[in-house]
Write an enzyme that holds these catalytic residues in place. Structure first.
Site, PDB file in Angstrom:
ATOM      1  N   CYS A 121       0.838  -1.199   0.000  1.00 41.40           N
ATOM      2  CA  CYS A 121       0.000   0.000   0.000  1.00 41.40           C
ATOM      3  C   CYS A 121       0.866   1.238   0.000  1.00 41.40           C
ATOM      4  O   CYS A 121       1.804   1.352   0.768  1.00 41.40           O
ATOM      5  CB  CYS A 121      -0.900   0.005   1.231  1.00 41.40           C
ATOM      6  SG  CYS A 121      -1.944   1.460   1.345  1.00 41.40           S
ATOM      7  N   PHE A 258      -6.748  -6.408 -18.989  1.00 36.38           N
ATOM      8  CA  PHE A 258      -7.202  -7.720 -19.448  1.00 36.38           C
ATOM      9  C   PHE A 258      -6.282  -8.258 -20.542  1.00 36.38           C
ATOM     10  O   PHE A 258      -6.741  -8.766 -21.570  1.00 36.38           O
ATOM     11  CB  PHE A 258      -8.648  -7.664 -19.929  1.00 36.38           C
ATOM     12  CG  PHE A 258      -9.627  -7.327 -18.848  1.00 36.38           C
ATOM     13  CD1 PHE A 258      -9.888  -8.232 -17.826  1.00 36.38           C
ATOM     14  CD2 PHE A 258     -10.278  -6.103 -18.829  1.00 36.38           C
ATOM     15  CE1 PHE A 258     -10.787  -7.928 -16.814  1.00 36.38           C
ATOM     16  CE2 PHE A 258     -11.175  -5.787 -17.822  1.00 36.38           C
ATOM     17  CZ  PHE A 258     -11.434  -6.702 -16.812  1.00 36.38           C
ATOM     18  N   SER A 259      -4.985  -8.123 -20.310  1.00 42.25           N
ATOM     19  CA  SER A 259      -3.990  -8.585 -21.285  1.00 42.25           C
ATOM     20  C   SER A 259      -3.905 -10.105 -21.210  1.00 42.25           C
ATOM     21  O   SER A 259      -3.338 -10.671 -20.280  1.00 42.25           O
ATOM     22  CB  SER A 259      -2.624  -7.956 -20.980  1.00 42.25           C
ATOM     23  OG  SER A 259      -2.707  -6.545 -21.029  1.00 42.25           O
ATOM     24  N   ARG A 260      -4.476 -10.747 -22.176  1.00 40.93           N
ATOM     25  CA  ARG A 260      -4.501 -12.203 -22.261  1.00 40.93           C
ATOM     26  C   ARG A 260      -4.141 -12.610 -23.695  1.00 40.93           C
ATOM     27  O   ARG A 260      -4.259 -11.796 -24.611  1.00 40.93           O
ATOM     28  CB  ARG A 260      -5.889 -12.748 -21.908  1.00 40.93           C
ATOM     29  CG  ARG A 260      -6.541 -12.150 -20.666  1.00 40.93           C
ATOM     30  CD  ARG A 260      -5.893 -12.600 -19.382  1.00 40.93           C
ATOM     31  NE  ARG A 260      -6.356 -11.814 -18.244  1.00 40.93           N
ATOM     32  CZ  ARG A 260      -7.488 -12.045 -17.572  1.00 40.93           C
ATOM     33  NH1 ARG A 260      -8.293 -13.029 -17.953  1.00 40.93           N
ATOM     34  NH2 ARG A 260      -7.814 -11.293 -16.537  1.00 40.93           N
ATOM     35  N   PRO A 261      -3.720 -13.849 -23.900  1.00 41.50           N
ATOM     36  CA  PRO A 261      -3.414 -14.269 -25.273  1.00 41.50           C
ATOM     37  C   PRO A 261      -4.602 -14.037 -26.207  1.00 41.50           C
ATOM     38  O   PRO A 261      -5.707 -14.516 -25.972  1.00 41.50           O
ATOM     39  CB  PRO A 261      -3.110 -15.766 -25.111  1.00 41.50           C
ATOM     40  CG  PRO A 261      -2.582 -15.891 -23.717  1.00 41.50           C
ATOM     41  CD  PRO A 261      -3.387 -14.903 -22.909  1.00 41.50           C
ATOM     42  N   ARG A 263      -6.260 -11.267 -26.733  1.00 37.37           N
ATOM     43  CA  ARG A 263      -7.216 -10.221 -26.365  1.00 37.37           C
ATOM     44  C   ARG A 263      -6.552  -9.176 -25.478  1.00 37.37           C
ATOM     45  O   ARG A 263      -5.527  -9.425 -24.854  1.00 37.37           O
ATOM     46  CB  ARG A 263      -8.441 -10.804 -25.653  1.00 37.37           C
ATOM     47  CG  ARG A 263      -8.111 -11.542 -24.376  1.00 37.37           C
ATOM     48  CD  ARG A 263      -9.347 -11.990 -23.623  1.00 37.37           C
ATOM     49  NE  ARG A 263     -10.007 -10.887 -22.948  1.00 37.37           N
ATOM     50  CZ  ARG A 263     -10.669 -11.004 -21.796  1.00 37.37           C
ATOM     51  NH1 ARG A 263     -10.749 -12.185 -21.190  1.00 37.37           N
ATOM     52  NH2 ARG A 263     -11.250  -9.967 -21.247  1.00 37.37           N
TER      53      ARG A 263
END
Length: 280
Positions: A121, A258-261, A263
């Site tokens: 934090c 939402f960094s995904r293969p 997309r």
């Protein structure tokens, strides 16, 4: 040893980052079996003898954490403004003693805050609401990144997260080359601390072209830290917050969640991103 993944131990080079303890499992409450937990300790940053902040962190890579924190919080603009550093291990935690140049220390005292936060934090204890979001200089538009190259980087992310693979309890931050390779990365129980470690490593290695990939969500502070260090592109595996998007928009940072293969959700400044392999 984690019986499900004993091979993961081979990748954990720093045994201070995890510890094996006897635990009970739902399928067998009568006996214990050893399993691995990530270490979490209080780490105090002390500048020229004055305590500045206490963070909960993984007890590894602490010198580059202190460097990265000092850079990402605007305490220094260059590693040359840090004259020395000592790490003191105590019964109640770890103290990192940093010696700043007199000019930087004078500036720090003028805006000094003292906080004891939860894991990673960096807001708890800020004295005024106006201190939360710092003014940021607009980033230049000097590079592009292929979204196709992001897929390969995502597949490599576990390679810089061995303790996370073993315990399921750490965040990772990695530096991506324009070709989508991971030049280096760090993990920590705190996502902000993992990013600070990476930014400290980036300063030491003088990495310029590329992007940051984090395994967590993108909070405003992640954006603020990246932008302060001149990072133009930030990829997050999870979502971004509204304040993160607002800060990224104002400072010209390209923010992707939402960094995904295959997309990704692009929140701000998509002009740095291109389709197709940049090396093709």
């Amino acid at each position: 040893m984690n019986k499900n993944h004993p091979e993961l131990l081979q990748n954990v080079t720093d045994v201070t980052a995890a510890r094996s303890l006897p635990l009970w499992k739902r399928e067998n409450l009568t006996t214990t079996e050893p399993d691995w937990l990530a270490e979490e300790v209080p780490v105090a940053l002390v500048y020229n003898g004055i305590s500045h902040v206490v963070m909960m962190a993984s007890p590894k890579d602490l010198e580059i954490f202190a460097l990265g924190f000092s850079l990402s919080e605007g305490i220094v603009e260059s590693s040359h403004e840090i004259y020395g550093m000592d790490i003191i291990h105590g019964c109640n935690g770890i103290e990192i003693q940093v010696e700043l140049s007199s000019r930087r220390f004078t500036e720090l005292k003028a805006r000094r805050r003292n906080l004891a936060g939860r894991t990673g934090c960096g807001v708890c204890g800020v004295e005024q609401l106006n201190d939360i979001v710092r003014p940021l200089a607009p980033l230049p538009f000097t590079q592009t990144f292929s979204l196709d190259n992001l897929d390969g980087a995502l597949r490599q992310l576990a390679s810089v997260q061995p303790v996370g693979e073993l315990t399921g309890c750490t965040h990772a931050a990695a530096w991506l080359t324009p070709q989508g390779d991971i030049a280096g990365g760090h993990e920590d129980v705190g996502r902000h601390v993992a990013l600070d470690k990476l930014l400290g490593r980036r300063a030491r290695e003088a990495w310029q072209q590329g992007a940051v990939l984090v395994s967590s969500r993108a909070s405003y502070e992640m954006v603020q830290k990246a932008a302060t260090c001149g990072v133009e592109i930030l990829f997050a595996v999870s979502a971004a917050t509204t304040l993160a998007v607002e800060v990224a928009e104002r400072c010209n940072l390209t923010l992707v969640g939402f960094s995904r293969p295959g997309r990704a959700t692009i929140y701000t400044h998509p002009q740095r991103l291109i389709a197709g392999d940049k090396n093709a």
